[in-house]
Design a protein around this motif. Structure first.
Motif, mmCIF file in Angstrom:
data_model
loop_
_atom_site.group_PDB
_atom_site.id
_atom_site.type_symbol
_atom_site.label_atom_id
_atom_site.label_comp_id
_atom_site.label_asym_id
_atom_site.label_seq_id
_atom_site.Cartn_x
_atom_site.Cartn_y
_atom_site.Cartn_z
ATOM 1 N N GLY A 1 1.112 -1.228 0.242
ATOM 2 C CA GLY A 1 0.095 0.397 0.225
ATOM 3 C C GLY A 1 0.861 1.402 0.382
ATOM 4 N N VAL A 2 2.244 1.142 0.904
ATOM 5 C CA VAL A 2 2.778 2.931 0.745
ATOM 6 C C VAL A 2 3.354 2.060 -0.652
ATOM 7 C CG1 VAL A 2 4.782 4.028 1.888
ATOM 8 C CG2 VAL A 2 3.201 2.619 3.124
ATOM 9 N N PHE A 3 4.280 1.502 -0.839
ATOM 10 C CA PHE A 3 4.863 1.526 -2.419
ATOM 11 C C PHE A 3 3.834 2.176 -3.315
ATOM 12 C CE2 PHE A 3 5.866 -0.471 -6.330
ATOM 13 C CZ PHE A 3 6.476 0.471 -6.804
ATOM 14 N N TRP A 4 2.306 1.397 -3.363
ATOM 15 C CA TRP A 4 0.653 2.098 -4.637
ATOM 16 C C TRP A 4 1.091 3.672 -4.125
ATOM 17 C CZ3 TRP A 4 -3.972 3.691 -4.237
ATOM 18 C CH2 TRP A 4 -4.671 3.892 -5.570
ATOM 19 N N LEU A 5 1.044 3.946 -2.926
ATOM 20 C CA LEU A 5 1.148 5.466 -3.129
ATOM 21 C C LEU A 5 2.119 6.587 -3.902
ATOM 22 C CD1 LEU A 5 -0.924 5.426 0.803
ATOM 23 C CD2 LEU A 5 -1.798 6.526 -0.938
ATOM 24 N N LEU A 6 3.311 5.726 -2.814
ATOM 25 C CA LEU A 6 4.714 6.645 -3.937
ATOM 26 C C LEU A 6 4.512 6.695 -5.564
ATOM 27 C CD1 LEU A 6 7.363 5.373 -1.087
ATOM 28 C CD2 LEU A 6 5.924 7.398 -1.719
ATOM 29 N N LEU A 7 3.843 5.374 -5.725
ATOM 30 C CA LEU A 7 3.897 5.324 -7.487
ATOM 31 C C LEU A 7 2.739 6.270 -8.005
ATOM 32 C CD1 LEU A 7 4.971 3.846 -9.437
ATOM 33 C CD2 LEU A 7 2.971 2.295 -9.098
ATOM 34 N N LEU A 8 1.703 6.271 -7.438
ATOM 35 C CA LEU A 8 0.574 7.224 -7.381
ATOM 36 C C LEU A 8 1.024 9.106 -6.910
ATOM 37 C CD1 LEU A 8 -2.818 5.972 -6.076
ATOM 38 C CD2 LEU A 8 -1.656 6.290 -8.610
ATOM 39 N N LEU A 9 1.883 9.145 -6.499
ATOM 40 C CA LEU A 9 2.060 10.095 -5.619
ATOM 41 C C LEU A 9 3.336 11.045 -7.249
ATOM 42 C CD1 LEU A 9 2.940 12.720 -4.376
ATOM 43 C CD2 LEU A 9 4.000 11.952 -3.223
ATOM 44 N N THR A 10 4.034 10.057 -7.061
ATOM 45 C CA THR A 10 4.636 9.597 -8.458
ATOM 46 C C THR A 10 4.540 10.257 -9.745
ATOM 47 O OG1 THR A 10 6.589 8.355 -7.040
ATOM 48 C CG2 THR A 10 6.851 8.835 -9.925
ATOM 49 N N THR A 11 3.387 9.351 -10.420
ATOM 50 C CA THR A 11 2.573 9.878 -11.283
ATOM 51 C C THR A 11 2.190 11.328 -11.520
ATOM 52 O OG1 THR A 11 1.641 7.368 -11.448
ATOM 53 C CG2 THR A 11 0.101 8.688 -12.749
ATOM 54 N N TYR A 12 0.927 11.448 -10.543
ATOM 55 C CA TYR A 12 0.252 13.037 -10.206
ATOM 56 C C TYR A 12 1.783 14.055 -10.561
ATOM 57 C CZ TYR A 12 -1.411 17.095 -8.308
ATOM 58 O OH TYR A 12 -1.951 18.329 -8.203
ATOM 59 N N VAL A 13 3.061 13.848 -9.311
ATOM 60 C CA VAL A 13 4.076 14.475 -9.887
ATOM 61 C C VAL A 13 4.394 14.810 -11.220
ATOM 62 C CG1 VAL A 13 6.091 15.689 -9.172
ATOM 63 C CG2 VAL A 13 4.223 15.048 -7.354
#
Length: 124
Positions: free
Chosen positions: A83-95
């Motif tokens: 879940g933490v990895f997925w959230l980091l991936l979403l944050l990276t995608t957004y940025v």
């Protein structure tokens, strides 16, 4: 005098029958097509990582998910780390999308990989 149509783009279509919902309301399909063409000409489109970069990024992310699930002893630990990895991936995608105009799509197959990992881990 004729019309000078050299180096021009003409879009032909229906304006009353071919209607589509859009962010600005219902518009004729020909208007949407003209908007797409104008965006491409003005270089207003989003970039990806390319034909090699996207599969490599997706594969790398899926390998990380595999390591998370293989290295975790409980489903709770695996789910939390994934879940933490997925959230980091979403944050990276957004940025990358908002600030650089680069569209990353690796989070979609990674989401499926995490769901699959949770199902497999639960059955162990």
């Amino acid at each position: 005098d004729g019309w000078n149509l050299a180096s021009k783009i003409i879009v032909v279509g229906e304006t009353g029958i071919d209607m589509h919902d859009s962010v600005i309301g219902r518009v004729p399909g020909v208007v949407l097509q003209a908007n797409y063409i104008e965006s491409l000409i003005d270089d207003r489109h989003f970039l990806g990582l390319g034909t090699l970069g996207t599969p490599l990024a997706t594969f790398s992310c899926l390998v990380i998910v595999l390591f998370i699930f293989n290295g975790s002893t409980t489903i709770k630990t695996a789910g939390s780390l994934a879940g933490v990895f997925w959230l980091l991936l979403l944050l990276t995608t957004y940025v990358s999308f908002v600030h650089f105009g680069i569209l990353l799509t690796s989070w979609v197959p990674v989401s499926l990989g995490i769901i699959t990992g949770l199902i497999v881990k639960e059955r162990e």
